[in-house]
Design a protein around this motif. Structure first.
Motif, PDB file in Angstrom:
ATOM      1  N   THR A 111       0.849  -1.185   0.000  1.00 31.33           N
ATOM      2  CA  THR A 111       0.000   0.000   0.000  1.00 31.33           C
ATOM      3  C   THR A 111       0.889   1.240   0.000  1.00 31.33           C
ATOM      4  O   THR A 111       2.102   1.155   0.164  1.00 31.33           O
ATOM      5  CB  THR A 111      -0.937   0.009   1.226  1.00 31.33           C
ATOM      6  OG1 THR A 111      -1.887   1.064   1.084  1.00 31.33           O
ATOM      7  CG2 THR A 111      -0.157   0.208   2.514  1.00 31.33           C
ATOM      8  N   GLU A 112       0.277   2.376  -0.187  1.00 33.52           N
ATOM      9  CA  GLU A 112       1.016   3.637  -0.234  1.00 33.52           C
ATOM     10  C   GLU A 112       1.563   3.988   1.146  1.00 33.52           C
ATOM     11  O   GLU A 112       0.914   3.781   2.170  1.00 33.52           O
ATOM     12  CB  GLU A 112       0.102   4.752  -0.728  1.00 33.52           C
ATOM     13  CG  GLU A 112       0.806   6.066  -1.012  1.00 33.52           C
ATOM     14  CD  GLU A 112      -0.123   7.081  -1.655  1.00 33.52           C
ATOM     15  OE1 GLU A 112       0.374   7.923  -2.429  1.00 33.52           O
ATOM     16  OE2 GLU A 112      -1.340   7.041  -1.389  1.00 33.52           O
ATOM     17  N   HIS A 420      -6.679  -6.860   2.208  1.00 33.34           N
ATOM     18  CA  HIS A 420      -6.355  -7.664   1.034  1.00 33.34           C
ATOM     19  C   HIS A 420      -5.081  -8.477   1.207  1.00 33.34           C
ATOM     20  O   HIS A 420      -4.835  -9.404   0.424  1.00 33.34           O
ATOM     21  CB  HIS A 420      -6.210  -6.757  -0.193  1.00 33.34           C
ATOM     22  CG  HIS A 420      -5.021  -5.834  -0.117  1.00 33.34           C
ATOM     23  ND1 HIS A 420      -5.033  -4.661   0.601  1.00 33.34           N
ATOM     24  CD2 HIS A 420      -3.783  -5.933  -0.658  1.00 33.34           C
ATOM     25  CE1 HIS A 420      -3.855  -4.071   0.496  1.00 33.34           C
ATOM     26  NE2 HIS A 420      -3.077  -4.809  -0.265  1.00 33.34           N
ATOM     27  N   ALA A 421      -4.258  -8.142   2.220  1.00 35.58           N
ATOM     28  CA  ALA A 421      -2.979  -8.839   2.393  1.00 35.58           C
ATOM     29  C   ALA A 421      -3.013  -9.864   3.516  1.00 35.58           C
ATOM     30  O   ALA A 421      -1.971 -10.373   3.918  1.00 35.58           O
ATOM     31  CB  ALA A 421      -1.857  -7.822   2.660  1.00 35.58           C
ATOM     32  N   VAL A 422      -4.194 -10.202   4.028  1.00 32.60           N
ATOM     33  CA  VAL A 422      -4.285 -11.183   5.116  1.00 32.60           C
ATOM     34  C   VAL A 422      -3.787 -12.559   4.665  1.00 32.60           C
ATOM     35  O   VAL A 422      -3.240 -13.323   5.479  1.00 32.60           O
ATOM     36  CB  VAL A 422      -5.735 -11.264   5.643  1.00 32.60           C
ATOM     37  CG1 VAL A 422      -5.935 -12.482   6.532  1.00 32.60           C
ATOM     38  CG2 VAL A 422      -6.079 -10.011   6.423  1.00 32.60           C
ATOM     39  N   ASP A 423      -3.939 -12.884   3.401  1.00 29.62           N
ATOM     40  CA  ASP A 423      -3.479 -14.189   2.925  1.00 29.62           C
ATOM     41  C   ASP A 423      -1.969 -14.363   3.084  1.00 29.62           C
ATOM     42  O   ASP A 423      -1.472 -15.496   3.051  1.00 29.62           O
ATOM     43  CB  ASP A 423      -3.861 -14.382   1.452  1.00 29.62           C
ATOM     44  CG  ASP A 423      -5.351 -14.660   1.269  1.00 29.62           C
ATOM     45  OD1 ASP A 423      -6.020 -14.941   2.285  1.00 29.62           O
ATOM     46  OD2 ASP A 423      -5.834 -14.590   0.123  1.00 29.62           O
ATOM     47  N   GLU A 501      -9.331   7.631   4.053  1.00 35.19           N
ATOM     48  CA  GLU A 501     -10.389   6.911   4.742  1.00 35.19           C
ATOM     49  C   GLU A 501     -10.031   5.460   5.043  1.00 35.19           C
ATOM     50  O   GLU A 501     -10.648   4.818   5.908  1.00 35.19           O
ATOM     51  CB  GLU A 501     -11.671   6.946   3.901  1.00 35.19           C
ATOM     52  CG  GLU A 501     -11.539   6.260   2.542  1.00 35.19           C
ATOM     53  CD  GLU A 501     -12.802   6.361   1.709  1.00 35.19           C
ATOM     54  OE1 GLU A 501     -13.632   7.239   2.037  1.00 35.19           O
ATOM     55  OE2 GLU A 501     -12.956   5.588   0.750  1.00 35.19           O
ATOM     56  N   ASP A 502      -9.006   4.912   4.376  1.00 34.24           N
ATOM     57  CA  ASP A 502      -8.647   3.513   4.613  1.00 34.24           C
ATOM     58  C   ASP A 502      -7.522   3.354   5.619  1.00 34.24           C
ATOM     59  O   ASP A 502      -7.069   2.227   5.864  1.00 34.24           O
ATOM     60  CB  ASP A 502      -8.276   2.820   3.299  1.00 34.24           C
ATOM     61  CG  ASP A 502      -7.086   3.465   2.603  1.00 34.24           C
ATOM     62  OD1 ASP A 502      -6.825   4.671   2.849  1.00 34.24           O
ATOM     63  OD2 ASP A 502      -6.426   2.779   1.805  1.00 34.24           O
ATOM     64  N   MET A 503      -7.056   4.440   6.215  1.00 35.74           N
ATOM     65  CA  MET A 503      -6.088   4.303   7.308  1.00 35.74           C
ATOM     66  C   MET A 503      -6.803   3.765   8.542  1.00 35.74           C
ATOM     67  O   MET A 503      -7.906   4.197   8.869  1.00 35.74           O
ATOM     68  CB  MET A 503      -5.422   5.642   7.626  1.00 35.74           C
ATOM     69  CG  MET A 503      -4.318   6.030   6.674  1.00 35.74           C
ATOM     70  SD  MET A 503      -3.401   7.483   7.270  1.00 35.74           S
ATOM     71  CE  MET A 503      -2.085   7.574   6.043  1.00 35.74           C
ATOM     72  N   LEU A 529      -3.395   5.230  -2.376  1.00 37.55           N
ATOM     73  CA  LEU A 529      -3.186   4.515  -3.631  1.00 37.55           C
ATOM     74  C   LEU A 529      -2.535   3.167  -3.370  1.00 37.55           C
ATOM     75  O   LEU A 529      -2.045   2.887  -2.275  1.00 37.55           O
ATOM     76  CB  LEU A 529      -2.301   5.346  -4.558  1.00 37.55           C
ATOM     77  CG  LEU A 529      -2.805   6.743  -4.923  1.00 37.55           C
ATOM     78  CD1 LEU A 529      -1.813   7.420  -5.862  1.00 37.55           C
ATOM     79  CD2 LEU A 529      -4.194   6.686  -5.549  1.00 37.55           C
ATOM     80  N   ASP A 530      -2.512   2.337  -4.371  1.00 37.29           N
ATOM     81  CA  ASP A 530      -1.747   1.097  -4.281  1.00 37.29           C
ATOM     82  C   ASP A 530      -0.262   1.433  -4.257  1.00 37.29           C
ATOM     83  O   ASP A 530       0.164   2.520  -4.678  1.00 37.29           O
ATOM     84  CB  ASP A 530      -2.044   0.199  -5.482  1.00 37.29           C
ATOM     85  CG  ASP A 530      -3.476  -0.320  -5.476  1.00 37.29           C
ATOM     86  OD1 ASP A 530      -4.081  -0.375  -4.381  1.00 37.29           O
ATOM     87  OD2 ASP A 530      -3.993  -0.646  -6.567  1.00 37.29           O
ATOM     88  N   ALA A 531       0.530   0.491  -3.787  1.00 40.48           N
ATOM     89  CA  ALA A 531       1.979   0.673  -3.816  1.00 40.48           C
ATOM     90  C   ALA A 531       2.445   0.880  -5.253  1.00 40.48           C
ATOM     91  O   ALA A 531       1.891   0.292  -6.189  1.00 40.48           O
ATOM     92  CB  ALA A 531       2.668  -0.530  -3.201  1.00 40.48           C
TER      93      ALA A 531
END
Length: 558
Positions: A111-112, A420-423, A501-503, A529-531
């Motif tokens: 992630t960013e 999304h990175a829990v896997d 808002e996603d922090m 944003l995405d990384a």
């Protein structure tokens, strides 16, 4: 402008009114610092700059991540998110299609980061020695990567020419990996000198960068409090003091000496800021004594979850004989103490759960069908039931010497993290009592719990430190604990960047005056944003060896 006058040393500085926002934010990190060491020194007048900062600001404990490890902690700080959204859980990570655990770097972050976010909002930044920033990405300003930078030959600065520019103006530029190993080297004095000299030079680099360009955000991390802390807590142990009086006489004050040095260097940085800069002094976790090693692989073997091949012990001894015969030390990318990968000794047809081979991780990994090369545990109900069973057994395991559980809480990954990175997360993450047990993953240990041979070294604790001073901050107050992930949204708020808002972190409103909060309501903005790094970029073999050696020297892997 209404201003309050505050005395700092021989200077009088007029601070902005209680309702004004700062023009700039400066963060000084004391890696691994704890109020348990700082407060007695403040009471004795030995940390004057920290004491003055507290007198004109707010202090609080800063709750670290679970686990309170520097890898996940610094990335969580830099993103304002829990690990389920950024993807870093330790210094190593699962390698697809393999039982090997590969080293992380900044391209593991999914992630960013704060550096990218501020740059995107046209804030000029300067970042120095923050861990897990290698390889550096372009920013609006300068960045010198910290821990996990493999060597001085690598491109660990942005812009890339910044390294030689600093050398031309100041001389050598220390890399964090050069400070490792004080706990395990017989040449303690040389390493102590190297660590302390590196802090002095890092402060000189920080002052150079502060003057090089106008900036809105500046950050430097000083690491000696962590590096010395990992070895120096033994000198506070009464049994060690009785057993090793000569060592205590000579080295017994090195932790206090380190805090005093960082206080002095912080004072030099504070002397360069103006009245509209908010200062945040923080640590990523605390520090305390390690009491025992929890040999997790041995526990899993005893419980029947991890099964070795019938000839595993014989094969290991053969490897060791061959190792001793070699004239040159061989280093493998597989972390651990073996000449060959330890997973070659495991009977995967019977193994349901295993360990992270290098040690240090409070995790259990499930041998999952469809994910792991020879997985036997089926996804769904079987997987969930096995995780529940192992969690219950871990929480029931007691230390016979205390009568208390070693594991205070075992978490299934979905219960601890989301995103999304829990896997990428370990299947089970557990917490040990007071973070005072270090995980050892040797496959051939004789007992599950063992007192460390190196006599009560230091280990991380959940509570770090935080002091905030500047416009709108009440003077001399202590507020309720905040979280490490709260710092990124707080920086955004102070610099008029809408808080994404996603922090997961929240603005540390309890550090601000009521007037400031009313004058500056929190603005929530679009998600980060995405990384932008384009995917994982592994170290080459030489780089991986250098980074792994650093992590071994610091006790993070074995």
């Amino acid at each position: 402008m209404n201003a309050a006058v505050v005395v700092r040393g021989d200077l009088e500085i007029a601070f902005m009114s209680a309702t004004s926002k700062p023009r700039r934010v400066m963060i000084v990190g004391w890696d691994g610092a704890t109020f348990n060491v700082a407060d007695p020194m403040i009471a004795e007048g030995k940390l004057p700059n920290l004491a003055k900062l507290m007198a004109r600001g707010a202090r609080c404990k800063l709750r670290s991540t679970i686990p309170p490890n520097s890898s996940i902690a610094w990335v969580s700080f830099a993103t304002g998110k829990q690990a389920g959204k950024h993807g870093v859980y330790y210094f190593v990570e699962r390698q697809p299609g393999s039982y090997e655990r590969r080293l992380i770097n900044a391209t593991s972050i999914q992630t960013e980061t704060l550096w990218s976010l501020l740059s995107r909002h046209e804030k000029t930044i300067s970042v120095l020695n923050v861990p897990v920033t290698y390889p550096p990405r372009p920013v609006k300003g300068t960045l010198v990567a910290g821990m996990l930078s493999p060597s001085l030959e690598s491109n660990f600065t942005w812009p890339p020419t910044l390294h030689t520019e600093i050398m031309a103006n100041l001389g050598w530029l220390p890399l964090d990996h050069q400070e490792a190993g004080v706990a395990y080297s017989p040449d303690r004095l040389r390493l102590l000198d190297e660590i302390w000299r590196d802090q002095e030079r890092r402060c000189e680099v920080a002052k150079y960068l502060m003057d090089r360009d106008p900036w809105e955000f500046f950050m430097v991390v000083l690491t000696a409090s962590d590096r010395i802390g990992h070895v120096a807590f033994r000198f506070q142990d009464e049994a060690f003091r009785r057993e090793s009086p000569e060592l205590v006489d000579k080295f017994g004050r090195i932790l206090e000496d380190t805090y005093a040095q960082l206080d002095r260097l912080t004072g030099e940085l504070l002397a360069k800021i103006d009245d509209d800069t908010t200062v945040i002094l923080m640590s990523d976790h605390g520090m305390g004594p390690l009491r025992k090693r929890f040999r997790l692989a041995k526990w899993l073997i005893d419980e029947g979850y991890l099964v070795l091949k019938p000839n595993a012990e014989k094969r290991r001894k053969g490897w060791e004989i061959r190792r001793r015969r070699l004239t040159e030390r061989i280093r493998l990318r597989a972390p651990g103490r073996y000449l060959r990968p330890p997973w070659e000794l495991v009977d995967w047809s019977k193994t349901r759960a295993f360990v992270s081979w290098g040690g240090g991780e409070d995790v259990v990994l499930i041998n999952l069908a469809g994910r792991d090369p020879e997985g036997i545990v089926q996804p769904g109900a079987e997987y969930e039931q096995l995780c529940d069973e192992i969690c219950r057994k871990l929480e029931a395991f007691e230390d016979p010497s205390t009568g208390r559980p070693v594991v205070t809480k075992a978490h299934k990954r979905a219960d601890l993290w989301h995103g999304h990175a829990v896997d990428l997360a370990p299947d089970i993450q557990f917490e040990v009592e007071d973070v005072a047990y270090h995980i050892d993953c040797g496959l051939f240990e004789k007992e599950v719990l063992h007192e460390p041979l190196d006599k009560v070294p230091g280990m991380h604790r959940m509570d770090g430190i935080c002091v905030v001073a500047g416009p709108g901050i009440p003077h001399g107050v202590e507020v309720e604990r905040n979280d490490l992930i709260d710092l990124a949204p707080t920086v955004c708020h102070l610099l008029d960047v809408p808080v994404p808002e996603d922090m997961d972190g929240k603005v540390m409103e309890n550090c601000f005056s009521e007037e400031f909060r009313k004058a500056h309501p929190i603005e929530v903005g679009p998600p980060t944003l995405d990384a932008d790094h384009g995917g994982k970029q592994d170290f080459d073999d030489t780089e991986a060896d250098a980074v792994a050696e650093t992590l071994r020297a610091m006790g993070y892997v074995s």
